[in-house]
Each structure stands twice: as C-alpha cells, then as structure tokens.
Design an enzyme around this catalytic site. Structure first.
Site, PDB file in Angstrom:
ATOM      1  N   THR A 247       3.562  -3.462  46.824  1.00  0.00           N
ATOM      2  CA  THR A 247       4.104  -2.979  48.105  1.00  0.00           C
ATOM      3  C   THR A 247       5.531  -2.472  47.913  1.00  0.00           C
ATOM      4  O   THR A 247       5.908  -1.422  48.455  1.00  0.00           O
ATOM      5  CB  THR A 247       4.074  -4.109  49.158  1.00  0.00           C
ATOM      6  OG1 THR A 247       2.790  -4.738  49.113  1.00  0.00           O
ATOM      7  CG2 THR A 247       4.326  -3.568  50.553  1.00  0.00           C
TER       8      THR A 247
ATOM      9  N   GLY B  49       7.667  -7.824  49.290  1.00  0.00           N
ATOM     10  CA  GLY B  49       6.311  -8.093  49.758  1.00  0.00           C
ATOM     11  C   GLY B  49       6.120  -9.597  49.877  1.00  0.00           C
ATOM     12  O   GLY B  49       7.071 -10.371  49.741  1.00  0.00           O
ATOM     13  N   ALA B  50       4.897 -10.025  50.120  1.00  0.00           N
ATOM     14  CA  ALA B  50       4.595 -11.463  50.186  1.00  0.00           C
ATOM     15  C   ALA B  50       3.110 -11.652  49.918  1.00  0.00           C
ATOM     16  O   ALA B  50       2.316 -10.713  50.030  1.00  0.00           O
ATOM     17  CB  ALA B  50       4.971 -12.036  51.549  1.00  0.00           C
ATOM     18  N   ASP B  51       2.756 -12.877  49.550  1.00  0.00           N
ATOM     19  CA  ASP B  51       1.341 -13.194  49.306  1.00  0.00           C
ATOM     20  C   ASP B  51       0.693 -13.815  50.526  1.00  0.00           C
ATOM     21  O   ASP B  51      -0.514 -13.656  50.740  1.00  0.00           O
ATOM     22  CB  ASP B  51       1.224 -14.128  48.094  1.00  0.00           C
ATOM     23  CG  ASP B  51       1.778 -13.458  46.861  1.00  0.00           C
ATOM     24  OD1 ASP B  51       1.244 -12.404  46.489  1.00  0.00           O
ATOM     25  OD2 ASP B  51       2.777 -13.945  46.312  1.00  0.00           O
TER      26      ASP B  51
ATOM     27  N   LYS C 135       5.244 -16.687  48.106  1.00  0.00           N
ATOM     28  CA  LYS C 135       5.460 -15.539  47.234  1.00  0.00           C
ATOM     29  C   LYS C 135       5.332 -15.990  45.787  1.00  0.00           C
ATOM     30  O   LYS C 135       5.323 -17.162  45.498  1.00  0.00           O
ATOM     31  CB  LYS C 135       6.854 -14.954  47.475  1.00  0.00           C
ATOM     32  CG  LYS C 135       6.947 -14.181  48.781  1.00  0.00           C
ATOM     33  CD  LYS C 135       8.337 -13.584  49.029  1.00  0.00           C
ATOM     34  CE  LYS C 135       8.905 -12.822  47.884  1.00  0.00           C
ATOM     35  NZ  LYS C 135       8.050 -11.738  47.369  1.00  0.00           N
TER      36      LYS C 135
ATOM     37  N   GLY D  79       3.218 -12.363  41.740  1.00  0.00           N
ATOM     38  CA  GLY D  79       3.681 -11.430  40.706  1.00  0.00           C
ATOM     39  C   GLY D  79       4.655 -12.081  39.732  1.00  0.00           C
ATOM     40  O   GLY D  79       5.168 -11.425  38.826  1.00  0.00           O
TER      41      GLY D  79
ATOM     42  N   GLU E  65      13.540 -13.276  43.221  1.00  0.00           N
ATOM     43  CA  GLU E  65      13.337 -12.805  44.604  1.00  0.00           C
ATOM     44  C   GLU E  65      14.029 -13.742  45.592  1.00  0.00           C
ATOM     45  O   GLU E  65      14.670 -13.292  46.537  1.00  0.00           O
ATOM     46  CB  GLU E  65      11.843 -12.731  44.921  1.00  0.00           C
ATOM     47  CG  GLU E  65      11.149 -11.570  44.222  1.00  0.00           C
ATOM     48  CD  GLU E  65       9.631 -11.591  44.376  1.00  0.00           C
ATOM     49  OE1 GLU E  65       9.026 -10.522  44.243  1.00  0.00           O
ATOM     50  OE2 GLU E  65       9.053 -12.663  44.616  1.00  0.00           O
TER      51      GLU E  65
ATOM     52  N   LYS F 218      -2.655 -10.599  54.497  1.00  0.00           N
ATOM     53  CA  LYS F 218      -1.731 -11.632  54.013  1.00  0.00           C
ATOM     54  C   LYS F 218      -1.347 -12.633  55.115  1.00  0.00           C
ATOM     55  O   LYS F 218      -0.642 -13.608  54.846  1.00  0.00           O
ATOM     56  CB  LYS F 218      -0.450 -10.981  53.482  1.00  0.00           C
ATOM     57  CG  LYS F 218      -0.665  -9.883  52.439  1.00  0.00           C
ATOM     58  CD  LYS F 218      -0.821 -10.460  51.070  1.00  0.00           C
ATOM     59  CE  LYS F 218      -0.892  -9.414  49.967  1.00  0.00           C
ATOM     60  NZ  LYS F 218       0.362  -8.776  49.639  1.00  0.00           N
TER      61      LYS F 218
HETATM   62  C1  5RP Z   1       6.034 -11.203  43.364  1.00  0.00           C
HETATM   63  C2  5RP Z   1       5.796 -11.360  44.812  1.00  0.00           C
HETATM   64  C3  5RP Z   1       5.194 -10.199  45.533  1.00  0.00           C
HETATM   65  O1  5RP Z   1       6.030  -9.821  46.567  1.00  0.00           O
HETATM   66  C4  5RP Z   1       3.876 -10.625  46.093  1.00  0.00           C
HETATM   67  O2  5RP Z   1       3.075 -11.090  45.018  1.00  0.00           O
HETATM   68  C5  5RP Z   1       3.157  -9.492  46.813  1.00  0.00           C
HETATM   69  O3  5RP Z   1       2.813  -8.491  45.888  1.00  0.00           O
HETATM   70  P1  5RP Z   1       2.008  -7.197  46.314  1.00  0.00           P
HETATM   71  O4  5RP Z   1       2.919  -6.381  47.156  1.00  0.00           O
HETATM   72  O5  5RP Z   1       1.654  -6.560  45.008  1.00  0.00           O
HETATM   73  O6  5RP Z   1       0.779  -7.666  47.069  1.00  0.00           O
HETATM   74  O7  5RP Z   1       6.093 -12.351  45.421  1.00  0.00           O
HETATM   75  O8  5RP Z   1       6.571 -12.370  42.813  1.00  0.00           O
END
Ligand code: 5RP
Length: 228
Positions: free
Chosen positions: A32, A86-88, A98, A101, A107, A125
C-alpha cells in the site's frame, strides 16, 4: 488489477493528500505504501512539492530512491509532520496489528516521532477484535529466541518463527533480528497485551500499534471511507 489493489491505491492517494509543501514525512512499508510513494513522486513532479521522507525499511529506502523522493534521517529530523503507512489489521478504536512485512520496529519508531499518523488499508483489514485470524508479529533479538518463545507460550499463545523465502532459515529483519508470528486468538485488551509483551527481555518491538493511528483510509470496491 484486482479490486483490493485498486482499494489500496485509492486509500493511499487519500493519505498522500495530507502532505503539504515543506513536510517531513514518515514513509511506511508494504504494497500500500508503494502506491503512496508513487503518488508522492507524482505530486513532487507536478506541484514542485518540497518534502523530505524518512523510510522505515530497506524496501522503502530503495523505492524512494527509484521514485526520486528526497530523504532525510531521524538524526536531522527527529520530529516529523506526518507518517503514512499500511496495516495488517485495524479495529474500531483504530488500534492495529502491523509487521507482516517485517518492518514493525522502524515503523513504530517513525510513527512515534510523527505529529500525525495516516494509515491506508483495503477493507479486508478491518476486524472487530485484533488477533482474529491474524498473528501478532513480535521482533526478537536472536539470543533471546528460546526464552521469549517459552514466555509467549506461558501466556497461552502459539509463536511461530518466521521462515525466509529463497534463503535458508529464519527471516532476518532490517535490524538483524528474528520475528515470531504469535497467535493469541481474538485479543480482548490489546493495550495490556502490548505492555505485557514489552516487559519480556529480548522483545525488541511488537506489532501491536496502540493509540497511534489518527486517520485510517479504508478502500472498498468503489469508494474510500475515512475513519478518525
Ligand atoms: C510492514 C507492515 C505493512 O504496513 C503491513 O504489512 C501492510 O502491508 P501491505 O500494505 O502490503 O498489505 O506493517 O511491516
């Protein structure tokens, strides 16, 4: 592009609209954020926008170089105007998980130094409770892996050492550490759990981002919602 990619892109563009000339901006990590970096590059070219970015991972650092986004460091700019990430998983209080990644530590440091944190996600999410079908990534100093693992199991969770792809053994973070993806099930009190985890020697950082997000843009199939 499938609808989720479109949704992430729309949300990222909204997040970037908060940037104004002269800002120092935290640049999160992930797919993202990649859309956000593309939009920042576009605005720099079209509006002659002067901004400085602080990347939160090697991934973002190299993307920022590719898109010609000027960079700075926390040494030179220990306070940022805003950060985009972004966030999970995001709950109704805008608390987040989060770190899928692997960039959670930087972060969180950059987010903690930013006056405003703007998050962009697609609507998959969102969750009623953090931890529902989503582990909490926990960054651990390698020496402490067995002791942290044992303490996490005592808390009733199931930690799993994140394995690298196309490299033997565990993922090594940008800080030289391991990640335990830790399943707690649905979490009743994320703030308390975060405090408990942070008390474990060897835990570098947790993927529980509590009271950090100010605004969350949620991309759907056609529109973007703003949560604050
Ligand atoms: C990385 C993160 C990312 O923000 C999270 O994994 C979301 O990633 P994406 O935008 O690819 O879904 O926390 O450490």
């Amino acid at each position: 592009m499938n609808w989720r990619e479109d949704a992430k892109k729309m949300a990222a563009v909204k997040a970037v609209s908060h940037i104004t000339d002269g800002f120092v901006v935290g640049l999160g990590s992930g797919t993202t954020v990649t859309y956000a970096l593309q939009e920042i590059a576009k605005r720099i070219a079209e509006e002659e926008l002067h901004i400085l970015g602080i990347p939160t991972s090697h991934q973002t650092y190299y993307l920022a170089l590719k898109y010609h986004i000027p960079l700075t460091t926390l040494d030179l700019h220990p306070q940022l105007n805003m950060a985009i990430d972004g966030a999970d998983q995001v709950d109704n209080s805008l608390d987040m998980i989060k770190g899928m990644g692997g960039a959670l530590t930087r972060e969180k440091i950059v987010a903690s130094a930013s006056k405003k944190n703007i998050i962009a996600i697609d609507e998959t999410k969102l969750a009623e409770k953090l931890g529902t079908k989503q582990p909490v990534p926990i960054e651990v100093t390698p020496f402490a892996l067995p002791t942290v693992d044992a303490k996490l199991r005592k808390l009733g969770s199931k930690p799993l050492l994140r394995k690298a792809k196309r490299k033997l053994g565990p993922v090594i973070t940008d800080n030289g550490n391991f990640i335990l993806d830790t399943d707690f099930g649905p979490i009743d009190n994320p703030k308390k759990l975060n405090q408990t985890l942070k008390m474990i020697p060897g835990v570098v950082e947790t993927g529980l981002f509590i009271e950090i997000a100010n605004i969350v843009y949620v991309g759907g199939r056609k529109t973007v919602r703003k949560l604050e």
